[in-house]
Design an enzyme around this catalytic site. Structure first.
Site, PDB file in Angstrom:
ATOM      1  CD  GLU A   1      29.919  43.856  50.528  1.00 13.40           C
ATOM      2  OE1 GLU A   1      30.360  44.769  51.252  1.00 13.40           O
ATOM      3  OE2 GLU A   1      30.598  42.852  50.215  1.00 13.40           O
TER       4      GLU A   1
ATOM      5  CE1 TYR B   1      36.578  39.754  48.063  1.00  9.10           C
ATOM      6  CE2 TYR B   1      34.664  40.368  49.373  1.00  9.10           C
ATOM      7  CZ  TYR B   1      35.440  40.514  48.236  1.00  9.10           C
ATOM      8  OH  TYR B   1      35.078  41.417  47.261  1.00  9.10           O
TER       9      TYR B   1
ATOM     10  CD  GLU C   1      32.040  42.427  46.121  1.00 12.56           C
ATOM     11  OE1 GLU C   1      32.765  42.441  47.134  1.00 12.56           O
ATOM     12  OE2 GLU C   1      31.296  43.368  45.790  1.00 12.56           O
TER      13      GLU C   1
ATOM     14  CD  GLN D   1      37.405  44.857  42.770  1.00 14.11           C
ATOM     15  OE1 GLN D   1      37.787  45.692  41.961  1.00 14.11           O
ATOM     16  NE2 GLN D   1      36.658  45.188  43.833  1.00 14.11           N
TER      17      GLN D   1
HETATM   18  O1  AHR Z   1      35.888  43.963  46.430  1.00 17.09           O
HETATM   19  C1  AHR Z   1      36.136  44.964  47.357  1.00 17.09           C
HETATM   20  C2  AHR Z   1      34.916  45.336  48.173  1.00 17.09           C
HETATM   21  O2  AHR Z   1      34.536  44.258  48.965  1.00 17.09           O
HETATM   22  C3  AHR Z   1      33.665  45.675  47.415  1.00 17.09           C
HETATM   23  O3  AHR Z   1      33.617  46.992  47.006  1.00 17.09           O
HETATM   24  C4  AHR Z   1      32.591  45.427  48.430  1.00 17.09           C
HETATM   25  O4  AHR Z   1      31.366  45.071  47.849  1.00 17.09           O
HETATM   26  C5  AHR Z   1      33.173  44.346  49.314  1.00 17.09           C
HETATM   27  O5  AHR Z   1      33.054  44.631  50.645  1.00 17.09           O
END
Ligand code: AHR
Length: 510
Positions: A192, A257, A314, A363
């Protein structure tokens, strides 16, 4: 008992007359291999994700193998984890690998400034991580520190891990207990970079990346695949800048996300939500397809030979943390909705398998959309875990086009999403597998699966559903949500499946 379950789920094996939706699988037009690493995981030094959730240390009363808890590792092995990304995330850009080698009681204690400001003992370091990967039989994805580290530090870490020479660093690895070098499958330069990794512009990062890769050497044949840290939003600027690089880039990462509300300040709850947050979660998940398409179009222009992969390293649901828990630990419950989100994403990733060759859900344990939740010596499997396990046959399978006709619509208020999502592949066992998702939480749907070219006697497998939209497993009721078997007979190359409301179904054609 088996028969009862089948009936209870309302799976029909009758003619096609009642079908509303049809899915046609073209076995004569195989596509790319669905890289098993699409089912990759992510373990960051964050909350109880590693410490407690997986690592308890060799002296713990919780049964463990060299510190890794046996119950959790056993369950993860059962779901065939193909790859693990470590140590972050944001944590990676403040992680100095030398803190995590040598006798554990001599390692420096640091503050985890990204996640809760808690003490980081460095008990889990390079050797422990590779032991975890070896116990799981998983490939490794190490995320380097570009933010507060240096090219020298990353280069030396790679030498420490991969050199078979008598160099001081290779000898240090031997002294610390590992004779032979490890295989580092993937290595990322920062994370990121647009945010916690240094708030850079795409151009600035691209130059830093290019320079770093000059120094990241490894013995012949041992160089990891190199990953550039890419974008996260609807802009394709990061993908554009990075896919113009002519060498030393194997993959460009991308983060997305799913937030029920789409608003970071009030994301929505993991359980106890209303239907408006069910449908908005589905809608926000399906954005993944458009995002991949946009980025891949840019890559197809800059890299028409498709040398570079698009790695969604992610993704997953991100809710408001559970009340009463440390906000920096990102602990959230996981419901049937999460399983549906996972399956929708899998089907999307399969559709882009020629570019999307790796993804990592965020995760693995106790953090965000986790596979497993733990409480001291107890452990439970989440609905997301079950979705991953049901989709195992898709790992390294050959994609088959699954065309949906006459798809239904699921509407609530002003929001509409397609009712059915489908995917198919020929697995390594030679069988054709079909995955179906019903996004509608209220209505079952008849789906006619046309298995053109496949000898079909029946479709048999598992279905995951529940009464409530937010059905979830707790330590008191760890098996409230789990898959049930199903089977439906084929006739004339067709199977009619009555797909329950809010469900995920995976079956093999036999
Ligand atoms: O997955 C949690 C966080 O989300 C990670 O550390 C980061 O890369 C993202 O913003």
């Amino acid at each position: 008992m088996f028969k009862k379950t089948i009936l209870a789920l309302g799976i029909a094996a009758s003619g096609a007359a009642f079908a509303q939706v049809s899915v046609t699988i073209d076995t004569a037009k195989p596509g790319p291999v669905i890289n098993k690493n699409i089912y990759g995981q992510f373990a960051e030094h964050l909350g109880a994700g590693i410490y407690e959730g997986m690592w308890v240390g060799p002296d713990s009363k919780i049964p463990n193998t060299r510190g890794w808890r046996n119950d959790v590792i056993g369950a993860l092995k059962d779901m065939h984890v193909p790859l693990v990304r470590w140590p972050g995330g944001c944590f990676a850009d403040e992680y100095h690998w030398r803190d995590g080698i040598g006798p554990r009681d001599k390692r420096p204690v640091k503050v985890n400034t990204n996640w809760g400001g808690v003490e980081e003992s460095n008990a889990v370091g390079t050797h422990e991580f590779f032991d975890l990967a070896e116990q799981l039989g998983a490939e490794v994805y190490v995320n380097g520190n570009l933010g507060t580290g240096s090219n020298q530090e990353m280069a030396e870490w790679i030498e420490y891990m991969t050199s078979d020479s008598k160099s001081t660093l290779a000898e240090l690895r031997r002294k610390n207990g590992r004779d032979k070098p490890w295989k580092v499958d993937y290595f990322a330069i920062g994370n990121e970079a647009w945010g916690c990794g240094g708030e850079m512009s795409p151009e600035h990062y691209t130059q830093l990346y290019k320079t770093a890769t000059v120094f990241l050497k490894a013995p012949p044949g041992s160089r990891p695949k190199l990953i550039a840290s890419g974008g996260n939003d609807s802009s394709t600027a990061w993908t554009d800048a990075l896919s113009k690089l002519k060498s030393n880039v194997d993959g460009i990462s991308y983060h997305y996300y799913t937030l029920p509300t789409g608003v970071w300040e009030k994301k929505g709850a993991a359980t106890g939500f209303q239907e408006n947050e069910w449908i908005s979660t589905i809608k926000n998940t399906l954005v993944m397809d458009a995002s991949i398409r946009k980025n891949v179009a840019v890559m197809d222009k800059n890299d028409p030979q498709k040398k570079i992969g698009f790695y969604v390293d992610e993704w997953g649901t991100w809710y408001d943390v559970e009340p009463g828990t440390n906000a920096g630990f990102l602990f959230q419950q996981n419901s049937l909705r999460d399983a549906v989100v996972a399956a929708l994403n899998f089907n999307i990733f399969h559709d882009h398998a020629d570019r999307v060759r790796m993804t990592n859900i965020a995760q693995m344990v106790n953090v965000l959309q986790a596979m497993i939740l733990t409480d001291k010596d107890k452990m439970l499997l989440t609905p997301t875990y079950h979705a991953y396990k049901m989709y195992v046959p898709f790992q390294d399978a050959t994609y088959l086009p699954a065309k949906i006709s006459n798809n239904g619509k699921y509407t609530l208020g002003s929001t509409t999403v397609p009712q059915v999502s489908a995917s198919a592949a020929r697995a390594k066992d030679g069988k054709v597998y079909v995955a179906l998702v019903n996004t509608n939480p209220n209505k079952a749907v008849d789906v006619t699966v046309n298995l053109s070219g496949a000898k079909a006697g029946k479709l048999t497998g598992q279905v995951l559903t529940a009464q409530a939209m937010d059905a979830h497993n707790t330590f008191a009721h760890p098996e409230a949500v789990k898959p049930a078997p199903f089977s439906a007979a084929a006739s004339g190359g067709k199977v009619v499946v009555k797909l329950p409301a809010k469900s995920v179904l995976v079956g093999a054609v036999e």
